[in-house]
Design a protein around this motif. Structure first.
Motif, mmCIF file in Angstrom:
data_model
loop_
_atom_site.group_PDB
_atom_site.id
_atom_site.type_symbol
_atom_site.label_atom_id
_atom_site.label_comp_id
_atom_site.label_asym_id
_atom_site.label_seq_id
_atom_site.Cartn_x
_atom_site.Cartn_y
_atom_site.Cartn_z
ATOM 1 N N ARG A 1 0.843 -1.193 0.000
ATOM 2 C CA ARG A 1 0.000 0.000 0.000
ATOM 3 C C ARG A 1 0.882 1.249 0.000
ATOM 4 N NH1 ARG A 1 -4.148 -2.088 4.783
ATOM 5 N NH2 ARG A 1 -4.660 -4.067 3.776
ATOM 6 N N ARG A 2 0.236 2.393 -0.276
ATOM 7 C CA ARG A 2 0.982 3.634 -0.320
ATOM 8 C C ARG A 2 1.618 3.969 1.025
ATOM 9 N NH1 ARG A 2 -3.032 7.649 -3.812
ATOM 10 N NH2 ARG A 2 -2.906 6.453 -5.781
ATOM 11 N N SER A 3 0.981 3.531 2.089
ATOM 12 C CA SER A 3 1.520 3.795 3.426
ATOM 13 C C SER A 3 2.761 2.967 3.717
ATOM 14 C CB SER A 3 0.450 3.504 4.485
ATOM 15 O OG SER A 3 0.069 2.131 4.439
ATOM 16 N N GLU A 13 2.604 -0.340 4.100
ATOM 17 C CA GLU A 13 2.180 -1.596 4.696
ATOM 18 C C GLU A 13 2.145 -2.705 3.648
ATOM 19 O OE1 GLU A 13 -1.549 -1.044 6.556
ATOM 20 O OE2 GLU A 13 -0.832 0.455 8.009
#
Length: 502
Positions: free
Chosen positions: A330-332, A334
Motif C-alpha cells: 500500500r501507499r503507506s 504496509e
C-alpha cells in the motif's frame, strides 16, 4: 633451576579442584626442598589423558619446553603428565631435545637427556598405559553385563521424565506425562517445533535446567530408554581417533528389556523413530520455508478442475492448487493483502476471509457425532501389538542363543548363518509392523469433546492441515463479479467442501 608444575585430575565431580590443589601442595613442597625456582603452574582440571581430547595446559607446557623457559617439570606422578604412548613420545622428545628433566613427587627423577632416563620413562609409561587398558577392559565388561541384565545407566545427567532412586529409574510425577504427550504429538504428525513449544509452555526444563530446544527434543524422542529398552554398543578402543559418536545409531544397537517402567510402548517409540529418521521428512533451518498458511498448496482451484477457463488456460503448466502470494504494498508502506493464487491459471482470492470461513465450517463439522465415531473406530482397529512385542522379544533372545551355540561349536557356520538370517528378517518384519501400529493417526488429537475448538485454536499448523486433508478437499471458485453484500467479505457459495467418504 627453573621448575614448572603440571597438575591434572581426570574427574572433578565437585568442581572445586580440591584434587589438583592437593597435588600442587606436594609439588611445591618438593620444589622448596630442591631449592628450585617455580616459574609457572599448568593445570588441566577435570580432563582425561586417555580420551584423546586436547589438554590446553599440557600443550602450553610443551611450548614452554620448546622455548627453553623451564629446566625441570614437576608432577605428582608421571601418569599425571602422560598416559598414552603418543603423549609420552611427545614429552620424551621435547625434553631430550631441550635438556629438560622430569621429577615426579612419587618416584625418582628422570633425566630425559640420557638413554637410561628415557628407558625408565618408557617403562613407567608402558606400566601406566597397561593399567589404563586393564581398567578399560574391566569397565567394558561391567557395562556389557549391566546392559545384558537390563540395568539403566546411573551416571551422567538424569533422563527427563524419570527420577533416579535405589539404583533404578522411577517415573517423574510431573515430567512423565509430558514425555508421553511429546511422543503422541510427534507420531500424530506434529513438528519438532510444536513439541518444543509444548514443553516450554508447560514450564518444563531439561535435566540440566535449560529451556528445551529442537536438538534436545529430538534426542529424547529417539531414546529407547522411554520404551523400557536398554541400548548398548561398545565404545571405540582406547587410543582410537574415533569418538563415541562413531557408534551405530541407537536403533542399530543391542536392545534389551530394561528393569524400569516404560513411559511409552515400544511401538510408539519405533513410530517416533520412523518419523524422525524418514529421509523424506523436510526440516527448515531457521523456519524460513516452513508452512505457515492453512490452504497453501492444499486448497484446489475449481476453475481449472472444471475446465471453466479459456483454451489458453488449458495449455498452462502447473498444478491446479492455490499458492500464497501478496498484493502490491500500500501507499503507506504496509504489506499488501495475502491472497491464494492458482499456480496454473493464476486466479486469485483474498486469503484471510477464506481461512476464517473454512476454519469455522470445518470446526463445526468436527463436533458432529459421525466424526467422533470415525475417530473411535480408528483407535480400536489395528494389529495385535502385545503379540508383536512378545514375538520381538523372543526373536531377540533367539539371536543371543544362536550366537552362544555357534561359539560353543554346537552348530556349523552355514547353520548359524541361515538361522541368524531368518531370525533377523522376521525381527525386521515385526519391528516394521510395530512401527506402523505406533504411528499415531492424525485424527488422534480429535478424540474427546471439543474437537472442533481444539483444531481451530491449535498452534501446530502442520497438524491442522493434516487433519483437514484427511477429511475434506477444499476447492476455491473464482470470486463473483460486483461488490459483495453489505457486511459480507466472502460469498460462501464460492468455496466447495468435498467431504471424503469413509
Amino acid at each position: 633451576m627453573r621448575a614448572a608444575i603440571y597438575l591434572r585430575i581426570s574427574k572433578d565431580k565437585s568442581g572445586e579442584a580440591e584434587g589438583v590443589e592437593r597435588q600442587a601442595e606436594d609439588c611445591r613442597a618438593l620444589i622448596d626442598v630442591k631449592d628450585w625456582t617455580l616459574v609457572e603452574t599448568y593445570t588441566d582440571n577435570d580432563k582425561s589423558a586417555t580420551s584423546g581430547r586436547r589438554r590446553p595446559d599440557f600443550e602450553a607446557l610443551l611450548q614452554a619446553v620448546e622455548r627453553q623457559a623451564v629446566d625441570v617439570i614437576v608432577s605428582w606422578n608421571a601418569d599425571r603428565l602422560y598416559r598414552t604412548p603418543a603423549d609420552r613420545l611427545r614429552v620424551v622428545e621435547a625434553c631430550r631435545e631441550h635438556g629438560v628433566s622430569l621429577h615426579p613427587v612419587r618416584g625418582t627423577g628422570i633425566d630425559m637427556t640420557t638413554p637410561n632416563g628415557r628407558m625408565l620413562a618408557g617403562m613407567l609409561g608402558e606400566m601406566a598405559w597397561a593399567e589404563v587398558e586393564n581398567k578399560s577392559d574391566r569397565q567394558r565388561r561391567a557395562n556389557r553385563q549391566a546392559a545384558d541384565k537390563g540395568k539403566p545407566w546411573m551416571t551422567g545427567p538424569r533422563p527427563f521424565g524419570y527420577d533416579r532412586r535405589d539404583g533404578n529409574l522411577l517415573p517423574h510425577e510431573t515430567e512423565a506425562p509430558l514425555v508421553r504427550d511429546a511422543f503422541a504429538l510427534i507420531t500424530s504428525g506434529a513438528s519438532l517445533n510444536s513439541v518444543t513449544k509444548m514443553l516450554n509452555r508447560a514450564g518444563a526444563r531439561t535435566s540440566l535446567g535449560n529451556e528445551w530446544r529442537h536438538n534436545n527434543v529430538r534426542v529424547m524422542l529417539l531414546n529407547p530408554l522411554y520404551a523400557g529398552l536398554r541400548a548398548y554398543a561398545e565404545m571405540p578402543p582406547l587410543g582410537s581417533k574415533l569418538s563415541a559418536r562413531s557408534r551405530p545409531p541407537v536403533e542399530k544397537r543391542k536392545l534389551t528389556p530394561g528393569t524400569w517402567e516404560a513411559l511409552v510402548p515400544e511401538d510408539v517409540w519405533r513410530a517416533s523413530l520412523a518419523v524422525l529418521r524418514d529421509p523424506a521428512r523436510t526440516t527448515n533451518v531457521g523456519n524460513f520455508s516452513a508452512v505457515r498458511h492453512l490452504g497453501s498448496n492444499l486448497f484446489r482451484c475449481a476453475r481449472c478442475e472444471d475446465q471453466l477457463g479459456t483454451e489458453a488456460d488449458a495449455k498452462r503448466s502447473g498444478q491446479p492448487v492455490m499458492g500464497v502470494n501478496y498484493t502490491n504494498p500500500r501507499r503507506s508502506g504496509e504489506q499488501g493483502h495475502r491472497i491464494y493464487k492458482c499456480k496454473r491459471c493464476h486466479a486469485s482470492r483474498r486469503a484471510d476471509p477464506i481461512d476464517e470461513f473454512v476454519g469455522k465450517v470445518f470446526a463445526a463439522r468436527l463436533d458432529r457425532d459421525d466424526i467422533a465415531d470415525l475417530v473411535a473406530v480408528e483407535a480400536e482397529s489395528g494389529p495385535d501389538v502385545a503379540g508383536l512385542r512378545r514375538e520381538a522379544g523372543e526373536l531377540r533372545a533367539r539371536l543371543d542363543v544362536l550366537v552362544e551355540m555357534f561359539g560353543k561349536d554346537e552348530m556349523t557356520r552355514d547353520q548359524f548363518t541361515s538361522a541368524n538370517r531368518r531370525a533377523r528378517d522376521r525381527l525386521a518384519e515385526v519391528e516394521g509392523q510395530l512401527t506402523d501400529a505406533g504411528r499415531g493417526d492424525v485424527l488422534a488429537g480429535l478424540r474427546g469433546p471439543g474437537a472442533g475448538q481444539r483444531w481451530l485454536t491449535a498452534d501446530d499448523i502442520q497438524w491442522r492441515r493434516a487433519v483437514l486433508a484427511a477429511l475434506v478437499e477444499v476447492a476455491l471458485n473464482p470470486a463473483k463479479s460486483g461488490r459483495p453484500k453489505k457486511g459480507e467479505q466472502l460469498d460462501p457459495t464460492t468455496v466447495e467442501f468435498r467431504w471424503r467418504q469413509f
